[in-house]
Scaffold this active site. Structure first.
Site, PDB file in Angstrom:
ATOM      1  N   TYR A  67      49.110 -12.214  37.098  1.00  0.00           N
ATOM      2  CA  TYR A  67      48.038 -11.651  37.924  1.00  0.00           C
ATOM      3  C   TYR A  67      46.833 -12.589  37.836  1.00  0.00           C
ATOM      4  O   TYR A  67      45.724 -12.196  37.469  1.00  0.00           O
ATOM      5  CB  TYR A  67      47.683 -10.221  37.488  1.00  0.00           C
ATOM      6  CG  TYR A  67      47.238  -9.384  38.664  1.00  0.00           C
ATOM      7  CD1 TYR A  67      48.153  -8.954  39.619  1.00  0.00           C
ATOM      8  CD2 TYR A  67      45.891  -9.043  38.841  1.00  0.00           C
ATOM      9  CE1 TYR A  67      47.752  -8.206  40.712  1.00  0.00           C
ATOM     10  CE2 TYR A  67      45.486  -8.300  39.928  1.00  0.00           C
ATOM     11  CZ  TYR A  67      46.410  -7.886  40.860  1.00  0.00           C
ATOM     12  OH  TYR A  67      46.007  -7.147  41.939  1.00  0.00           O
ATOM     13  N   LEU A  68      47.094 -13.816  38.180  1.00  0.00           N
ATOM     14  CA  LEU A  68      46.153 -14.907  37.921  1.00  0.00           C
ATOM     15  C   LEU A  68      44.878 -14.795  38.757  1.00  0.00           C
ATOM     16  O   LEU A  68      44.914 -14.356  39.906  1.00  0.00           O
ATOM     17  CB  LEU A  68      46.847 -16.245  38.218  1.00  0.00           C
ATOM     18  CG  LEU A  68      48.143 -16.494  37.445  1.00  0.00           C
ATOM     19  CD1 LEU A  68      48.744 -17.845  37.834  1.00  0.00           C
ATOM     20  CD2 LEU A  68      47.932 -16.414  35.933  1.00  0.00           C
ATOM     21  N   HIS A  69      43.765 -15.193  38.141  1.00  0.00           N
ATOM     22  CA  HIS A  69      42.480 -15.242  38.839  1.00  0.00           C
ATOM     23  C   HIS A  69      41.795 -16.566  38.497  1.00  0.00           C
ATOM     24  O   HIS A  69      42.375 -17.399  37.769  1.00  0.00           O
ATOM     25  CB  HIS A  69      41.625 -14.028  38.466  1.00  0.00           C
ATOM     26  CG  HIS A  69      41.494 -13.805  36.981  1.00  0.00           C
ATOM     27  ND1 HIS A  69      40.859 -14.701  36.153  1.00  0.00           N
ATOM     28  CD2 HIS A  69      41.943 -12.796  36.182  1.00  0.00           C
ATOM     29  CE1 HIS A  69      40.891 -14.251  34.918  1.00  0.00           C
ATOM     30  NE2 HIS A  69      41.564 -13.108  34.885  1.00  0.00           N
ATOM     31  N   HIS A 101      41.966 -17.902  34.935  1.00  0.00           N
ATOM     32  CA  HIS A 101      43.193 -18.619  34.550  1.00  0.00           C
ATOM     33  C   HIS A 101      43.206 -20.036  35.118  1.00  0.00           C
ATOM     34  O   HIS A 101      43.608 -20.991  34.449  1.00  0.00           O
ATOM     35  CB  HIS A 101      44.427 -17.881  35.076  1.00  0.00           C
ATOM     36  CG  HIS A 101      44.613 -16.512  34.517  1.00  0.00           C
ATOM     37  ND1 HIS A 101      44.376 -15.376  35.255  1.00  0.00           N
ATOM     38  CD2 HIS A 101      45.019 -16.092  33.295  1.00  0.00           C
ATOM     39  CE1 HIS A 101      44.637 -14.307  34.518  1.00  0.00           C
ATOM     40  NE2 HIS A 101      45.028 -14.706  33.326  1.00  0.00           N
ATOM     41  N   GLN A 115      52.309  -6.724  22.183  1.00  0.00           N
ATOM     42  CA  GLN A 115      50.888  -6.537  21.884  1.00  0.00           C
ATOM     43  C   GLN A 115      50.324  -5.245  22.448  1.00  0.00           C
ATOM     44  O   GLN A 115      49.116  -5.014  22.366  1.00  0.00           O
ATOM     45  CB  GLN A 115      50.074  -7.743  22.375  1.00  0.00           C
ATOM     46  CG  GLN A 115      49.971  -7.870  23.871  1.00  0.00           C
ATOM     47  CD  GLN A 115      49.526  -9.270  24.301  1.00  0.00           C
ATOM     48  OE1 GLN A 115      50.153 -10.267  23.960  1.00  0.00           O
ATOM     49  NE2 GLN A 115      48.433  -9.356  25.030  1.00  0.00           N
ATOM     50  N   GLN A 153      40.828 -13.359  19.989  1.00  0.00           N
ATOM     51  CA  GLN A 153      42.181 -13.891  20.177  1.00  0.00           C
ATOM     52  C   GLN A 153      42.193 -15.409  20.002  1.00  0.00           C
ATOM     53  O   GLN A 153      43.061 -15.970  19.338  1.00  0.00           O
ATOM     54  CB  GLN A 153      42.681 -13.524  21.580  1.00  0.00           C
ATOM     55  CG  GLN A 153      43.947 -14.247  22.000  1.00  0.00           C
ATOM     56  CD  GLN A 153      44.415 -13.768  23.364  1.00  0.00           C
ATOM     57  OE1 GLN A 153      44.901 -12.657  23.516  1.00  0.00           O
ATOM     58  NE2 GLN A 153      44.266 -14.608  24.383  1.00  0.00           N
ATOM     59  N   MET A 184      35.722 -12.256  34.413  1.00  0.00           N
ATOM     60  CA  MET A 184      36.979 -12.109  35.138  1.00  0.00           C
ATOM     61  C   MET A 184      38.080 -11.594  34.217  1.00  0.00           C
ATOM     62  O   MET A 184      38.219 -12.037  33.080  1.00  0.00           O
ATOM     63  CB  MET A 184      37.390 -13.443  35.730  1.00  0.00           C
ATOM     64  CG  MET A 184      36.526 -13.800  36.910  1.00  0.00           C
ATOM     65  SD  MET A 184      37.354 -14.987  37.969  1.00  0.00           S
ATOM     66  CE  MET A 184      35.988 -15.395  39.051  1.00  0.00           C
ATOM     67  N   SER A 227      42.220  -9.603  34.639  1.00  0.00           N
ATOM     68  CA  SER A 227      43.246  -9.002  35.502  1.00  0.00           C
ATOM     69  C   SER A 227      43.058  -7.500  35.601  1.00  0.00           C
ATOM     70  O   SER A 227      43.414  -6.877  36.591  1.00  0.00           O
ATOM     71  CB  SER A 227      44.638  -9.312  34.942  1.00  0.00           C
ATOM     72  OG  SER A 227      44.829 -10.706  34.836  1.00  0.00           O
TER      73      SER A 227
END
Lengths: 314, 314
Positions: free
Chosen positions: A37-39, A42, A66, A186, A217, A219
């Site tokens: 679900y790239l934006h 990414h 996860q 992370q 941004m 997803s």
């Protein structure tokens, strides 16, 4: 701007063979792990990877390991076709999309011992809980960095992240891997894991990308109603205000923290945490002095949990 | 029989560079991880590795991460010079001895937060306990296989083993690695870790080597007094007897187990555990039927804890 189809690889062994073949030709490989679900965020990671490696592998894999049973694995957005179109359009393209069906399928009989199984396109995935998780039973923990912030409300999250990143590193065998500083904790956990386990991979932290209105941004933003989205802008606004305030001399973290909490709550958000921590150790800081700190936020707007952060260097 | 000096490498980066250079020349690499004080058992692992790889790396490193504060890290025997002499004398020799000073030294300031620090030749090592362990904080757990047998009396042992093996794999980047079936549970845990984390390494289990009197070879045997050594033969004797009894139709595990315990105790040993388990899952078996089982023993003779095992296929 050349439009170029990435090679799509779904099999682990085939992926590793590709990487080894490229490395034997002296090529360097950059990995950008994503859940699809790239934006633009990414795409900026991919642009960063291009600076450090000759060939780019983007992995698209929603990692069940996860998510806990109560989390949003089944509703995590996906659009593989749209993702490929976006990847084709970027400058230089990407070389490989690694899109495994199930990274936890080891052939053989799979025990299904009560994990959080969810149907997704293409089959069943298993969310790997403490006492479930099919045949997979090996987990990596970064014991200090994983404890605070997101680790408190999502107890299996970083265990799942560290483990799947190790798997991806072992399959793709990249020279560098790029992670977004949007997911600050992370990023630090992956860095520490790479150091502690001696992975031969250089980890790059890429700057966060915000929409024009300031929203970080993600997803998950697609799940926000227009009203919730308006309310959620309180997060970035309060973070920019905290940064200005700190630069203006207001360096007591308890006050800065209270302002952020009040702004988000006033806009209708429900706070998971607001913490001001050292950028490396992620340990709470009382007063901002010379060293770098980062203000980290997680808050709910409706059914959507958002995270954001702001680095502050005085 | 050619006598040949192995190259001795102490630096991680230099080790990885060597491996990558060899791989780029199309060579395959076999790793035999050891803690030194080599005996015929280790040499048989090297011979096994030769069957599967063109170049052999033997690592010699006493891993503090797998000893708890009360265990025998400080008295673990070592004889680096003697080890090198043995390695020179074996057929085909070995290519590299990887002998890092400290696999947990990441440069930078090392926190020393109350771990089990012990002086050894060449400096201080840190036994990495739950709340200590210097800057290192990343641990791999193979959650089901690590629980029973040695895991019960040595709670940090397999965590330390899995973690250091991952580190060695990431530094040496071998094609195959050989582990002795003498350490049966360790072998299975490493196999499972490799599968679950997708390491590109083939794990080979090599058969155990016994002295002529039947005692399983172990670096720790050197600590046995002549009298204790005589008593310790009860372990292998009782295991061979159990195998004969099973083949003769005595397939109830409770009885077989009781015989082993009684024999060892009668000889003056103190039982840690005697278990009859499935060879793959290491779960207890009540009755030996078709599938493979293994009888595993850990017992103390004086201050020395010995382990041994016997596979049984009917």
């Amino acid at each position: 701007m050349a439009i170029r189809d990435p090679e799509i690889i779904r099999d682990k062994q085939q992926m590793r063979n590709w990487s080894r073949s490229m490395r034997s030709q002296g090529k360097t490989i950059g990995l950008v792990p994503t859940m699809g679900y790239l934006h633009q965020g990414h795409l900026s990671l991919i642009a960063e990877a291009r600076k450090h490696a000759q060939l780019i592998v983007v992995s698209i894999y929603v990692n069940p390991g996860q998510f806990s049973a109560t989390e949003d694995l089944s509703t995590y957005p996906s659009d593989f076709h749209g993702d490929i179109e976006k990847l084709k359009s970027i400058n230089g393209g990407v070389d490989v999309v690694f899109n495994p069906k199930d990274l936890y399928d080891y052939g053989g009989d799979r025990e299904r011992s009560g994990g959080n199984e969810v149907e997704r396109e293409g089959g069943v995935v298993v969310s790997c809980l403490e006492d479930g998780g099919g045949g997979h039973e090996t987990w990596i923990r970064v014991e200090r960095l994983e404890k605070g912030m997101c680790g408190r409300s999502r107890p299996v999250f970083f265990r799942g992240v560290a483990t799947v990143v190790a798997k991806l590193f072992n399959v793709v065998e990249p020279d560098v891997a790029v992670f977004g500083k949007k997911d600050y904790q992370q990023w630090r956990i992956v860095q520490r894991m790479v150091r502690d386990l001696d992975f031969g991979v250089k980890v790059i932290g890429a700057e966060m990308i915000r929409d024009e209105d300031g929203l970080a941004m993600s997803s998950r933003n697609v799940h926000l109603s227009p009203q919730e989205r308006g309310q959620a802008l309180s997060i970035s606004r309060s973070l920019f205000e905290a940064k200005s305030a700190a630069k203006g001399g207001k360096t007591a973290c308890s006050e800065l923290r209270r302002s952020v909490i009040e702004s988000i709550e006033a806009a209708g958000g429900k706070i998971d945490y607001v913490e001001i921590v050292d950028q490396e150790s992620l340990e709470a800081v009382e007063e901002i002095k010379g060293g770098g700190v980062v203000v980290c936020v997680a808050a709910w707007f409706g059914k959507v949990r958002l995270i954001d952060n702001m680095e502050i260097h005085l």
